[in-house]
Design a protein around this motif. Structure first.
Motif, mmCIF file in Angstrom:
data_model
loop_
_atom_site.group_PDB
_atom_site.id
_atom_site.type_symbol
_atom_site.label_atom_id
_atom_site.label_comp_id
_atom_site.label_asym_id
_atom_site.label_seq_id
_atom_site.Cartn_x
_atom_site.Cartn_y
_atom_site.Cartn_z
ATOM 1 N N LYS A 26 7.875 1.308 1.302
ATOM 2 C CA LYS A 26 7.408 0.128 2.038
ATOM 3 C C LYS A 26 6.790 0.497 3.394
ATOM 4 O O LYS A 26 5.907 -0.206 3.882
ATOM 5 C CB LYS A 26 8.566 -0.847 2.235
ATOM 6 N N ARG A 27 7.237 1.591 4.005
ATOM 7 C CA ARG A 27 6.688 2.017 5.301
ATOM 8 C C ARG A 27 5.285 2.602 5.190
ATOM 9 O O ARG A 27 4.585 2.723 6.194
ATOM 10 C CB ARG A 27 7.601 3.055 5.946
ATOM 11 N N MET A 28 4.868 2.963 3.985
ATOM 12 C CA MET A 28 3.546 3.576 3.811
ATOM 13 C C MET A 28 2.447 2.534 4.026
ATOM 14 O O MET A 28 2.676 1.338 3.880
ATOM 15 C CB MET A 28 3.438 4.185 2.410
ATOM 16 N N LYS A 29 1.265 3.010 4.344
ATOM 17 C CA LYS A 29 0.125 2.122 4.575
ATOM 18 C C LYS A 29 -0.368 1.549 3.255
ATOM 19 O O LYS A 29 -0.410 2.235 2.241
ATOM 20 C CB LYS A 29 -1.005 2.878 5.260
ATOM 21 N N GLU A 30 -0.790 0.267 3.302
ATOM 22 C CA GLU A 30 -1.318 -0.396 2.112
ATOM 23 C C GLU A 30 -2.777 -0.058 1.864
ATOM 24 O O GLU A 30 -3.258 -0.203 0.754
ATOM 25 C CB GLU A 30 -1.162 -1.914 2.226
ATOM 26 N N GLY A 31 -3.470 0.366 2.868
ATOM 27 C CA GLY A 31 -4.877 0.729 2.691
ATOM 28 C C GLY A 31 -5.799 -0.190 3.455
ATOM 29 O O GLY A 31 -5.472 -0.682 4.534
ATOM 30 N N THR A 32 -6.944 -0.453 2.874
ATOM 31 C CA THR A 32 -7.965 -1.270 3.530
ATOM 32 C C THR A 32 -7.532 -2.734 3.589
ATOM 33 O O THR A 32 -6.580 -3.143 2.916
ATOM 34 C CB THR A 32 -9.303 -1.170 2.757
ATOM 35 N N SER A 33 -8.243 -3.516 4.353
ATOM 36 C CA SER A 33 -7.915 -4.940 4.456
ATOM 37 C C SER A 33 -8.089 -5.641 3.113
ATOM 38 O O SER A 33 -7.324 -6.558 2.786
ATOM 39 C CB SER A 33 -8.764 -5.607 5.534
ATOM 40 N N GLU A 34 -9.068 -5.210 2.330
ATOM 41 C CA GLU A 34 -9.249 -5.793 0.997
ATOM 42 C C GLU A 34 -8.047 -5.468 0.104
ATOM 43 O O GLU A 34 -7.579 -6.318 -0.668
ATOM 44 C CB GLU A 34 -10.532 -5.281 0.335
ATOM 45 N N THR A 99 5.426 -4.422 -6.604
ATOM 46 C CA THR A 99 4.299 -5.013 -5.883
ATOM 47 C C THR A 99 4.011 -4.281 -4.575
ATOM 48 O O THR A 99 2.878 -4.298 -4.106
ATOM 49 C CB THR A 99 4.525 -6.513 -5.615
ATOM 50 N N TYR A 100 5.023 -3.660 -3.998
ATOM 51 C CA TYR A 100 4.790 -2.844 -2.802
ATOM 52 C C TYR A 100 4.201 -1.491 -3.168
ATOM 53 O O TYR A 100 3.294 -0.992 -2.502
ATOM 54 C CB TYR A 100 6.088 -2.623 -2.019
ATOM 55 N N ALA A 101 4.721 -0.876 -4.213
ATOM 56 C CA ALA A 101 4.328 0.487 -4.545
ATOM 57 C C ALA A 101 2.916 0.572 -5.125
ATOM 58 O O ALA A 101 2.197 1.538 -4.851
ATOM 59 C CB ALA A 101 5.332 1.098 -5.525
ATOM 60 N N ASN A 102 2.519 -0.413 -5.914
ATOM 61 C CA ASN A 102 1.221 -0.322 -6.589
ATOM 62 C C ASN A 102 0.069 -0.083 -5.622
ATOM 63 O O ASN A 102 -0.746 0.807 -5.830
ATOM 64 C CB ASN A 102 0.959 -1.587 -7.418
ATOM 65 N N VAL A 103 -0.012 -0.866 -4.580
ATOM 66 C CA VAL A 103 -1.118 -0.718 -3.640
ATOM 67 C C VAL A 103 -0.978 0.582 -2.842
ATOM 68 O O VAL A 103 -1.971 1.218 -2.506
ATOM 69 C CB VAL A 103 -1.232 -1.952 -2.708
ATOM 70 N N ARG A 104 0.244 0.997 -2.584
ATOM 71 C CA ARG A 104 0.451 2.239 -1.834
ATOM 72 C C ARG A 104 0.106 3.465 -2.677
ATOM 73 O O ARG A 104 -0.395 4.457 -2.160
ATOM 74 C CB ARG A 104 1.872 2.275 -1.298
ATOM 75 N N VAL A 105 0.352 3.387 -3.970
ATOM 76 C CA VAL A 105 -0.068 4.469 -4.868
ATOM 77 C C VAL A 105 -1.592 4.554 -4.888
ATOM 78 O O VAL A 105 -2.162 5.647 -4.786
ATOM 79 C CB VAL A 105 0.503 4.250 -6.293
ATOM 80 N N ALA A 106 -2.243 3.405 -5.003
ATOM 81 C CA ALA A 106 -3.708 3.392 -5.002
ATOM 82 C C ALA A 106 -4.262 3.935 -3.687
ATOM 83 O O ALA A 106 -5.240 4.693 -3.684
ATOM 84 C CB ALA A 106 -4.220 1.973 -5.247
ATOM 85 N N ASN A 107 -3.637 3.560 -2.590
ATOM 86 C CA ASN A 107 -4.099 4.052 -1.289
ATOM 87 C C ASN A 107 -3.869 5.553 -1.154
ATOM 88 O O ASN A 107 -4.709 6.259 -0.608
ATOM 89 C CB ASN A 107 -3.408 3.301 -0.155
ATOM 90 N N GLU A 108 -2.751 6.033 -1.631
ATOM 91 C CA GLU A 108 -2.471 7.481 -1.575
ATOM 92 C C GLU A 108 -3.508 8.248 -2.386
ATOM 93 O O GLU A 108 -4.002 9.286 -1.953
ATOM 94 C CB GLU A 108 -1.058 7.759 -2.099
ATOM 95 N N ALA A 109 -3.841 7.741 -3.557
ATOM 96 C CA ALA A 109 -4.870 8.384 -4.380
ATOM 97 C C ALA A 109 -6.227 8.348 -3.676
ATOM 98 O O ALA A 109 -6.979 9.328 -3.698
ATOM 99 C CB ALA A 109 -4.964 7.687 -5.733
ATOM 100 N N ARG A 110 -6.510 7.229 -3.034
ATOM 101 C CA ARG A 110 -7.791 7.070 -2.333
ATOM 102 C C ARG A 110 -7.911 8.009 -1.155
ATOM 103 O O ARG A 110 -8.954 8.621 -0.938
ATOM 104 C CB ARG A 110 -7.930 5.613 -1.864
#
Length: 136
Positions: A26-34, A99-110
Motif C-alpha cells: 500500500k505504501r508503494m506509488k500508484e503511478g500516473t494520475s490516470e 485492488t491496491y496491488a494491481n495498479v502498483r504492479v502495473a506501475n512497477e512494470a512501467r
C-alpha cells in the motif's frame, strides 16, 4: 498444549506477515494520475460488489446455521457462523489488497521494466489473502 502454543505462534506469524505485506504494498506509488483515477474507480466497484455479495450471502449463511443448529447441534451452527465470518474477512482483505496491488504492479512494470521486481510486488500482494486464509 505444546501444539496449541505452536498453532498460536503460526497464526500470529501468518497474520503478522500478511499485515506487513499489505502495508508494504500500500505504501508503494500508484503511478500516473490516470492510473490513480482508474484504480480508484476499480476500488469503488470492487467494494460495492463485495458488500452486496456479503449481504446476500450472510442471509443464507444465518438461515443454514439455524437449520444446522436445530438438526445437529448448536455448536455446528456456531462453527458455520464463525467459519463464514473468518472466510468473509479473508475475502474482504483479499479484495482490498488486490485492488491496491494491481495498479502498483502495473506501475512497477512501467517504471522498472524488470520482471523480477514486478513479480515481487505481485507475489507480495497475492500472499496477503493466502496468509489471511491460513491464519484466520
Amino acid at each position: 498444549m505444546e501444539y496449541l502454543i505452536l498453532l498460536f505462534i503460526a497464526v500470529l506469524a501468518a497474520v503478522g506477515f500478511a499485515a506487513y505485506n499489505f502495508f508494504r504494498v500500500k505504501r508503494m506509488k500508484e503511478g500516473t494520475s490516470e492510473m490513480e483515477e482508474i484504480a480508484s474507480a476499480i476500488r469503488i466497484g470492487a467494494n460495492a460488489f463485495i458488500n452486496y455479495e456479503y449481504k446476500v450471502l450472510y442471509v443464507i449463511v444465518v438461515v443454514v446455521a439455524i437449520i444446522m443448529g436445530i438438526v445437529t447441534s448448536w455448536t455446528t451452527g456456531a462453527a458455520l457462523l464463525i467459519g463464514s465470518v473468518m472466510s468473509g474477512c479473508a475475502g474482504f482483505i483479499g479484495m482490498r489488497i488486490a485492488t491496491y496491488a494491481n495498479v502498483r504492479v502495473a506501475n512497477e512494470a512501467r517504471t522498472t521494466k524488470k520482471l523480477g521486481k514486478t513479480l515481487q510486488v505481485a507475489f507480495r500482494g497475492g500472499s496477503v489473502m493466502g496468509l489471511c486464509v491460513a491464519g484466520f
